[in-house]
Scaffold this motif. Structure first.
Motif, PDB file in Angstrom:
ATOM      1  N   ASP A   1      -8.659   5.456  14.875  1.00 12.47           N
ATOM      2  CA  ASP A   1      -8.959   4.641  16.038  1.00 12.47           C
ATOM      3  C   ASP A   1      -9.549   3.306  15.621  1.00 12.47           C
ATOM      4  OD1 ASP A   1      -8.118   6.603  17.801  1.00 12.47           O
ATOM      5  OD2 ASP A   1     -10.124   7.442  18.078  1.00 12.47           O
ATOM      6  N   CYS A   2      -9.226   2.273  16.401  1.00  8.71           N
ATOM      7  CA  CYS A   2      -9.809   0.941  16.243  1.00  8.71           C
ATOM      8  C   CYS A   2     -10.415   0.543  17.585  1.00  8.71           C
ATOM      9  CB  CYS A   2      -8.749  -0.096  15.865  1.00  8.71           C
ATOM     10  SG  CYS A   2      -7.969   0.157  14.271  1.00  8.71           S
ATOM     11  N   ASN A   3     -11.490  -0.212  17.527  1.00  7.71           N
ATOM     12  CA  ASN A   3     -12.087  -0.771  18.733  1.00  7.71           C
ATOM     13  C   ASN A   3     -11.503  -2.158  18.954  1.00  7.71           C
ATOM     14  OD1 ASN A   3     -13.856   1.462  19.107  1.00  7.71           O
ATOM     15  ND2 ASN A   3     -15.165   0.640  17.508  1.00  7.71           N
ATOM     16  N   VAL A   4     -11.131  -2.438  20.198  1.00  9.79           N
ATOM     17  CA  VAL A   4     -10.567  -3.744  20.534  1.00  9.79           C
ATOM     18  C   VAL A   4     -11.255  -4.277  21.785  1.00  9.79           C
ATOM     19  CG1 VAL A   4      -8.305  -3.274  19.508  1.00  9.79           C
ATOM     20  CG2 VAL A   4      -8.684  -2.758  21.903  1.00  9.79           C
TER      21      VAL A   4
ATOM     22  N   GLU B   1     -13.516  -6.502  27.805  1.00 10.43           N
ATOM     23  CA  GLU B   1     -13.943  -5.100  27.853  1.00 10.43           C
ATOM     24  C   GLU B   1     -13.653  -4.415  26.525  1.00 10.43           C
ATOM     25  OE1 GLU B   1     -12.886  -2.610  31.198  1.00 10.43           O
ATOM     26  OE2 GLU B   1     -12.369  -4.407  32.356  1.00 10.43           O
ATOM     27  N   GLU B   2     -14.594  -3.588  26.076  1.00 14.85           N
ATOM     28  CA  GLU B   2     -14.392  -2.830  24.842  1.00 14.85           C
ATOM     29  C   GLU B   2     -13.500  -1.633  25.124  1.00 14.85           C
ATOM     30  OE1 GLU B   2     -15.317  -3.613  21.668  1.00 14.85           O
ATOM     31  OE2 GLU B   2     -15.876  -5.496  22.623  1.00 14.85           O
ATOM     32  N   LYS B   3     -12.455  -1.492  24.338  1.00 17.32           N
ATOM     33  CA  LYS B   3     -11.487  -0.393  24.481  1.00 17.32           C
ATOM     34  C   LYS B   3     -11.232   0.215  23.109  1.00 17.32           C
ATOM     35  CE  LYS B   3      -9.987  -1.616  28.776  1.00 17.32           C
ATOM     36  NZ  LYS B   3      -9.714  -0.826  29.915  1.00 17.32           N
ATOM     37  N   THR B   4     -10.519   1.328  23.091  1.00 17.99           N
ATOM     38  CA  THR B   4     -10.132   1.994  21.852  1.00 17.99           C
ATOM     39  C   THR B   4      -8.625   2.161  21.824  1.00 17.99           C
ATOM     40  OG1 THR B   4     -12.211   3.219  21.802  1.00 17.99           O
ATOM     41  CG2 THR B   4     -10.433   4.090  20.454  1.00 17.99           C
ATOM     42  N   VAL B   5      -8.037   1.941  20.651  1.00 17.47           N
ATOM     43  CA  VAL B   5      -6.609   2.199  20.444  1.00 17.47           C
ATOM     44  C   VAL B   5      -6.470   3.149  19.262  1.00 17.47           C
ATOM     45  CG1 VAL B   5      -5.817  -0.006  21.378  1.00 17.47           C
ATOM     46  CG2 VAL B   5      -6.313   0.182  18.941  1.00 17.47           C
TER      47      VAL B   5
ATOM     48  N   GLY C   1       3.915   0.525   5.358  1.00 13.71           N
ATOM     49  CA  GLY C   1       2.838  -0.069   6.132  1.00 13.71           C
ATOM     50  C   GLY C   1       3.166  -0.317   7.585  1.00 13.71           C
ATOM     51  N   GLU C   2       4.317   0.160   8.051  1.00 13.74           N
ATOM     52  CA  GLU C   2       4.641   0.012   9.458  1.00 13.74           C
ATOM     53  C   GLU C   2       3.752   0.960  10.262  1.00 13.74           C
ATOM     54  OE1 GLU C   2       9.263  -1.274   9.549  1.00 13.74           O
ATOM     55  OE2 GLU C   2       8.869   0.829   9.112  1.00 13.74           O
ATOM     56  N   PHE C   3       3.315   0.495  11.414  1.00  8.68           N
ATOM     57  CA  PHE C   3       2.427   1.307  12.235  1.00  8.68           C
ATOM     58  C   PHE C   3       2.717   1.055  13.699  1.00  8.68           C
ATOM     59  CE2 PHE C   3       0.340  -2.722  11.398  1.00  8.68           C
ATOM     60  CZ  PHE C   3      -0.116  -3.123  12.650  1.00  8.68           C
ATOM     61  N   GLU C   4       2.205   1.958  14.540  1.00  5.37           N
ATOM     62  CA  GLU C   4       2.274   1.782  15.979  1.00  5.37           C
ATOM     63  C   GLU C   4       0.867   1.923  16.526  1.00  5.37           C
ATOM     64  OE1 GLU C   4       5.037   4.672  17.453  1.00  5.37           O
ATOM     65  OE2 GLU C   4       3.614   6.316  17.292  1.00  5.37           O
ATOM     66  N   VAL C   5       0.656   1.339  17.697  1.00  3.71           N
ATOM     67  CA  VAL C   5      -0.669   1.319  18.317  1.00  3.71           C
ATOM     68  C   VAL C   5      -0.546   1.834  19.739  1.00  3.71           C
ATOM     69  CG1 VAL C   5      -2.620  -0.146  18.932  1.00  3.71           C
ATOM     70  CG2 VAL C   5      -1.249  -0.694  16.911  1.00  3.71           C
ATOM     71  N   SER C   6      -1.462   2.722  20.118  1.00  3.04           N
ATOM     72  CA  SER C   6      -1.455   3.245  21.485  1.00  3.04           C
ATOM     73  C   SER C   6      -1.942   2.184  22.452  1.00  3.04           C
ATOM     74  CB  SER C   6      -2.346   4.478  21.579  1.00  3.04           C
ATOM     75  OG  SER C   6      -3.713   4.085  21.491  1.00  3.04           O
ATOM     76  N   GLU C   7      -1.702   2.429  23.701  1.00  2.00           N
ATOM     77  CA  GLU C   7      -2.219   1.548  24.744  1.00  2.00           C
ATOM     78  C   GLU C   7      -3.747   1.660  24.754  1.00  2.00           C
ATOM     79  OE1 GLU C   7      -0.831   0.502  29.275  1.00  2.00           O
ATOM     80  OE2 GLU C   7       0.069   2.194  28.245  1.00  2.00           O
ATOM     81  N   PRO C   8      -4.450   0.572  24.965  1.00  2.00           N
ATOM     82  CA  PRO C   8      -5.924   0.633  24.964  1.00  2.00           C
ATOM     83  C   PRO C   8      -6.459   1.550  26.049  1.00  2.00           C
ATOM     84  CG  PRO C   8      -5.147  -1.644  24.847  1.00  2.00           C
ATOM     85  CD  PRO C   8      -3.955  -0.796  25.135  1.00  2.00           C
ATOM     86  N   LYS C   9      -7.497   2.300  25.696  1.00  2.00           N
ATOM     87  CA  LYS C   9      -8.160   3.221  26.656  1.00  2.00           C
ATOM     88  C   LYS C   9      -9.619   2.869  26.732  1.00  2.00           C
ATOM     89  CE  LYS C   9      -5.135   6.767  25.028  1.00  2.00           C
ATOM     90  NZ  LYS C   9      -5.017   7.520  23.864  1.00  2.00           N
TER      91      LYS C   9
END
Length: 111
Positions: free
Chosen positions: A82-85, A90-94, A103-111
């Motif tokens: 998880d990363c904080n964005v 507003e502070e969210k987590t992805v 090194g390819e990656f995907e990121v979830s929608e912020p929660k």
């Protein structure tokens, strides 16, 4: 008397062994987990993820988020973390999922 005792102890062991084998057959299917190794740190690291071409760019392209501020990812990476964005102040987590050794990656929608 000793033989009879040994015979009684052996039978339950075979019965229990047979039960375990039947239970294994009825286990639910487990989805295939990709067998990948972590990319080299020159390819994917905290700086890359937090930089302009990392998580922020992914969120802009995939979720049309143009108001992403700071991105804070852990220093020790794994295949999923998880990363904080900051999104619109507003502070969210992805959740970041590494897709391959390149090194390819995907990121979830912020929660």
């Amino acid at each position: 008397m000793r033989r009879r005792l040994v015979g009684l102890l052996v039978v339950p062991v075979f019965v229990l062994a047979g039960c375990g084998a039947e239970d294994a057959v009825n286990l639910p299917d487990v989805p295939d987990v990709p067998d990948i190794e972590m990319p080299n740190l020159d390819v994917l690291n905290e700086g890359v993820l937090e930089g302009a071409n990392g998580v922020k760019e992914f969120l802009a392209q995939e979720y049309d988020l143009t108001d992403v501020g700071s991105v804070d990812c852990p220093g020790e990476l794994a295949l999923q973390f998880d990363c904080n964005v900051s999104v619109a102040g507003e502070e969210k987590t992805v959740t970041v999922t590494v897709l391959n050794e390149n090194g390819e990656f995907e990121v979830s929608e912020p929660k």
